[in-house]
Write an enzyme that holds these catalytic residues in place. Structure first.
Site, PDB file in Angstrom:
ATOM      1  N   SER A  63       0.942  -1.131   0.067  1.00  0.00           N
ATOM      2  CA  SER A  63      -0.024  -0.189   0.052  1.00  0.00           C
ATOM      3  C   SER A  63       0.711   1.222   0.040  1.00  0.00           C
ATOM      4  O   SER A  63       2.045   1.264   0.090  1.00  0.00           O
ATOM      5  CB  SER A  63      -1.033   0.056   1.238  1.00  0.00           C
ATOM      6  OG  SER A  63      -0.065  -0.042   2.328  1.00  0.00           O
ATOM      7  N   ASP A  80      -6.494  11.721  -0.726  1.00  0.00           N
ATOM      8  CA  ASP A  80      -5.882  11.534  -2.256  1.00  0.00           C
ATOM      9  C   ASP A  80      -6.803  12.618  -2.841  1.00  0.00           C
ATOM     10  O   ASP A  80      -6.393  13.163  -3.849  1.00  0.00           O
ATOM     11  CB  ASP A  80      -6.020  10.461  -2.753  1.00  0.00           C
ATOM     12  CG  ASP A  80      -4.875   9.254  -2.557  1.00  0.00           C
ATOM     13  OD1 ASP A  80      -3.742   9.584  -2.686  1.00  0.00           O
ATOM     14  OD2 ASP A  80      -4.909   8.146  -2.251  1.00  0.00           O
ATOM     15  N   ASP A  89      -5.913  -8.204  -1.773  1.00  0.00           N
ATOM     16  CA  ASP A  89      -6.940  -8.015  -0.619  1.00  0.00           C
ATOM     17  C   ASP A  89      -8.087  -8.490  -0.688  1.00  0.00           C
ATOM     18  O   ASP A  89      -8.872  -8.167  -1.704  1.00  0.00           O
ATOM     19  CB  ASP A  89      -6.949  -6.355  -0.074  1.00  0.00           C
ATOM     20  CG  ASP A  89      -5.490  -5.723   0.267  1.00  0.00           C
ATOM     21  OD1 ASP A  89      -4.727  -6.420   0.623  1.00  0.00           O
ATOM     22  OD2 ASP A  89      -5.366  -4.593   0.534  1.00  0.00           O
ATOM     23  N   THR A 134       5.889  -7.746  -9.173  1.00  0.00           N
ATOM     24  CA  THR A 134       5.000  -7.093 -10.260  1.00  0.00           C
ATOM     25  C   THR A 134       4.350  -8.250 -10.988  1.00  0.00           C
ATOM     26  O   THR A 134       3.024  -8.158 -11.310  1.00  0.00           O
ATOM     27  CB  THR A 134       5.584  -6.062 -10.952  1.00  0.00           C
ATOM     28  OG1 THR A 134       6.472  -5.247 -10.139  1.00  0.00           O
ATOM     29  CG2 THR A 134       4.946  -5.493 -12.208  1.00  0.00           C
ATOM     30  N   GLN A 135       5.076  -9.082 -11.248  1.00  0.00           N
ATOM     31  CA  GLN A 135       4.533 -10.372 -12.160  1.00  0.00           C
ATOM     32  C   GLN A 135       3.475 -11.031 -11.275  1.00  0.00           C
ATOM     33  O   GLN A 135       2.328 -11.196 -11.819  1.00  0.00           O
ATOM     34  CB  GLN A 135       5.518 -11.423 -12.390  1.00  0.00           C
ATOM     35  CG  GLN A 135       6.740 -11.067 -13.270  1.00  0.00           C
ATOM     36  CD  GLN A 135       7.851 -12.007 -13.489  1.00  0.00           C
ATOM     37  OE1 GLN A 135       7.336 -13.183 -13.635  1.00  0.00           O
ATOM     38  NE2 GLN A 135       9.119 -11.410 -13.706  1.00  0.00           N
ATOM     39  N   CYS A 148      -8.630  26.702  12.591  1.00  0.00           N
ATOM     40  CA  CYS A 148      -9.546  26.047  13.127  1.00  0.00           C
ATOM     41  C   CYS A 148      -9.297  25.954  14.712  1.00  0.00           C
ATOM     42  O   CYS A 148      -9.633  27.044  15.319  1.00  0.00           O
ATOM     43  CB  CYS A 148     -10.033  24.712  12.561  1.00  0.00           C
ATOM     44  SG  CYS A 148     -11.606  24.048  12.681  1.00  0.00           S
ATOM     45  N   HIS A 196     -10.882  26.063   7.252  1.00  0.00           N
ATOM     46  CA  HIS A 196      -9.362  25.470   6.987  1.00  0.00           C
ATOM     47  C   HIS A 196      -8.852  26.096   5.594  1.00  0.00           C
ATOM     48  O   HIS A 196      -9.468  25.582   4.404  1.00  0.00           O
ATOM     49  CB  HIS A 196      -9.619  24.133   6.666  1.00  0.00           C
ATOM     50  CG  HIS A 196      -9.687  23.368   7.989  1.00  0.00           C
ATOM     51  ND1 HIS A 196      -8.761  22.654   8.619  1.00  0.00           N
ATOM     52  CD2 HIS A 196     -10.910  23.079   8.782  1.00  0.00           C
ATOM     53  CE1 HIS A 196      -9.228  22.035   9.937  1.00  0.00           C
ATOM     54  NE2 HIS A 196     -10.605  22.387  10.021  1.00  0.00           N
ATOM     55  N   GLU A 211      -6.195  25.701   4.122  1.00  0.00           N
ATOM     56  CA  GLU A 211      -5.276  24.984   3.510  1.00  0.00           C
ATOM     57  C   GLU A 211      -5.895  24.041   2.275  1.00  0.00           C
ATOM     58  O   GLU A 211      -5.390  23.586   1.235  1.00  0.00           O
ATOM     59  CB  GLU A 211      -4.535  23.895   4.306  1.00  0.00           C
ATOM     60  CG  GLU A 211      -5.478  22.780   5.039  1.00  0.00           C
ATOM     61  CD  GLU A 211      -6.294  23.529   6.280  1.00  0.00           C
ATOM     62  OE1 GLU A 211      -6.344  24.506   6.417  1.00  0.00           O
ATOM     63  OE2 GLU A 211      -6.459  22.282   7.246  1.00  0.00           O
TER      64      GLU A 211
HETATM   65  N1  GLN Z   1     -12.286  20.457  17.892  1.00  0.00           N
HETATM   66  C1  GLN Z   1     -12.560  21.870  17.291  1.00  0.00           C
HETATM   67  C2  GLN Z   1     -13.903  21.963  16.930  1.00  0.00           C
HETATM   68  O1  GLN Z   1     -14.550  20.703  16.732  1.00  0.00           O
HETATM   69  C3  GLN Z   1     -11.593  22.215  16.072  1.00  0.00           C
HETATM   70  C4  GLN Z   1     -11.755  21.452  15.107  1.00  0.00           C
HETATM   71  C5  GLN Z   1     -10.659  21.534  14.058  1.00  0.00           C
HETATM   72  O2  GLN Z   1      -9.489  22.116  14.220  1.00  0.00           O
HETATM   73  N2  GLN Z   1     -10.873  21.083  12.688  1.00  0.00           N
HETATM   74  O3  GLN Z   1     -14.886  22.795  16.628  1.00  0.00           O
END
Ligand code: GLN
Length: 543
Positions: free
Chosen positions: A13, A71, A150, A194-195, A385, A514, A516
């Site tokens: 994996s 992913d 698997d 691989t085979q 967050c 978030h 990101e």
């Molecule tokens: N634990 C916090 C909440 O539920 C922050 C969650 C987080 O950082 N994604 O509000």
């Protein structure tokens, strides 16, 4: 009807199917095709939202609030594919749907079985991906989690075999990603695993069209290529060498050199428009040229697992690209601060500090210590967050004199619940899929750092949390503590605090969302970008 690419993994994996799938998506988009992306995961959780990041890595959140496999983060960072609830299906979600149908009586009279009922449901999920007119795609890339052989993957592979028959073999391309171990004593890459893995796939009735070999530090030689071609019945131009490549974003360039996209398009009998990967390639070259470095400390809890904060790590890479520097990110376990190590021992070599997302009590006081340190020492700070919630608690404790301020998540009886549950969350008992999830509108206030970073009045960013800033403390925070609420979400008759900043500080910004999740190498996220810029500034001032 789109063409379908299915990617499977063999031997071990974590072989890189996600990055391979995302890279192929990018290469096909570079030739002007529209792609759709999907991941099928063979575990029984309905989604990864209830799994520990140690176990499974980060939970990636889509605009429409799906909690998905990490992913999908690669798919979004590499391609323009629109990801949604339809983009990730697990064994659990498939069985859940089948069992609900059975209870509704939709299979009345029938014995419900893996074949055909589970496999039918899997096939219908794959079809659903591109069913709506706005989702139509030229090519759908579907990655199958787990490893061939698997027990768990069997129903998925059987469904793919049937799917190929239904849509016609020329419309399907199977890519198998495998490991080629290098045996020191023999001094060569070994093709046997691989085979065997391809044999297992063929027993199920699937003949791969392309084999991607993970070769570590080595490159696949002509000899091994011939051997795999012969034993696995795949033309040698469809055997692709995937050595370890850094940075991650250079990987598609390697696949392009070997003609991965051409092999796939020829197989589909599709035309080969010119590839326009220039912007991406320039970005990769720019990364290679940077010499400047900035050091950021990230204070978190799941620091033992590389993938636990995947999107944050990548967003820093992107912010580095935007600032022509390399971001050296060091994750620090907040429990170290809690158990006695002092911030001025741990944090001073860094030019900026991030306090990241998280759940539960462990390490909270350590994070509060970190925020106090960067606030007082005027070190650039980004909170995400939980990081925003911690910043609010710290400000309330120190600047408002509410020594016992806390979040009701950590201290249900706190006299000063600066962070608490909204009324609508109070009755919620189920843990799965019940948080505030997905993209919400956020209105930015003029004259703030956030407004300057985004260059827009309204943004949409993704959430994944249950607790919120408690508006009862809003007035005190802004009037007495010098905090600025720079982003709000209008919510019924009140507002939710989305971003908190400090005025009297070089750069202190924390968001309830978030940031990101929406960062990509070609479009670095504004808050990360400006945070890294402030950290660079800090570094220069120090020097
Ligand atoms: N634990 C916090 C909440 O539920 C922050 C969650 C987080 O950082 N994604 O509000």
């Amino acid at each position: 009807m789109p063409k379908y690419v299915f990617t499977t993994g063999g031997v071990v994996s974590s072989i890189g199917k996600g990055v391979l799938s995302a890279s192929l998506g990018l290469l096909l988009e570079a030739r002007g095709f529209k792609v759709a992306m999907m991941k099928l995961d063979p575990y029984i959780n309905v989604d990864p939202g209830t799994m520990n990041p140690y176990e499974h890595g980060e939970v990636f959140v889509t605009d429409d609030g799906a909690e998905t496999d990490l992913d999908l983060g690669h798919y979004e960072r590499f391609t323009h594919a629109k990801l949604s609830q339809k983009s990730n299906a697990t064994t659990g979600s498939i069985y859940n749907a089948v069992i609900q149908k059975e209870r509704r009586g939709e299979y009345l009279g029938k014995t419900v079985q893996v074949i055909p009922h589970i496999t039918d449901e899997i096939k219908s999920r794959i079809r659903l991906l591109t069913a709506e007119p706005e989702d139509d795609a030229d090519i759908a890339i579907v990655e199958i989690g787990g490893t061939v052989g698997d027990i768990e993957s069997l129903p998925f592979l059987e469904a793919l075999r049937e799917f190929r028959l239904e849509v016609g073999p020329p419309n399907c391309c199977f890519i198998h990603v495998t490991l080629m171990p290098f045996i020191e004593a023999a001094g060569e890459l070994k093709t046997k695993p691989t085979q065997h893995s391809v044999q297992t796939l063929r027993q199920i009735g699937i003949q791969p069209n392309v084999i991607v070999c993970r070769t570590g530090k080595h490159t696949l030689g002509a000899e091994q290529r011939k051997k795999i071609a012969l034993f696995c019945d795949v033309p040698s131009e469809a055997i692709i060498s995937a050595e370890d490549i850094s940075p991650l974003y250079a990987i598609p360039v390697n696949f392009k050199k070997q003609g991965l996209d051409e092999v796939v398009l020829r197989l589909f009998n599709m035309e080969l428009p010119p590839s326009e990967l220039g912007e991406w390639e320039a970005m990769v070259e720019r990364m290679a040229r940077t010499t400047e470095e900035v050091r950021i400390a990230a204070v978190g809890k799941y620091t033992g697992h590389d993938d636990a904060y995947k999107s944050i790590n990548e967003a820093f890479v992107h912010a580095g690209i935007a600032n022509d520097c390399k971001v050296r990110l060091t994750w620090i376990d907040s429990e170290r601060l809690e158990k006695g190590e002092e911030p001025d021992q741990l944090l001073p070599p860094f030019d900026g500090v991030l306090v990241g997302p998280g759940f539960g009590n462990r390490g909270i006081e350590g994070k509060i210590k970190a925020v106090r340190f960067v606030r007082e020492r005027r070190i650039p700070f980004l909170g995400i967050c939980l990081g925003m919630q911690i910043a609010a608690i710290e400000i309330a404790r120190d600047l408002l004199g509410l020594a016992e301020a806390n979040s009701t998540e950590f201290e249900p009886e706190t006299p000063h619940p600066v962070i608490s549950l909204l009324t609508e969350q109070r009755g919620v008992r189920d843990m799965g899929g019940t948080m505030r999830l997905g993209a919400y509108r956020c209105e930015l206030q003029p004259g703030t750092r956030a407004r300057a970073a985004y260059g827009a009045d309204v943004i949409h960013e993704r959430h994944r949390h249950r607790y919120e800033f408690n508006n009862e403390y809003l007035e005190a925070m802004t009037a007495r503590a010098g905090a600025v609420v720079s982003g709000i979400h209008p919510h019924g008759d009140h507002q939710l605090v989305e971003i908190i900043e400090l005025r009297d500080h070089p750069w202190f910004c924390a968001s309830q969302f978030h940031p990101e999740f929406k960062s990509t190498p070609l479009k670095p996220q504004p808050l990360f970008r400006e945070f890294v810029r402030a950290a660079l500034e800090q570094r220069k001032n120090r020097a």
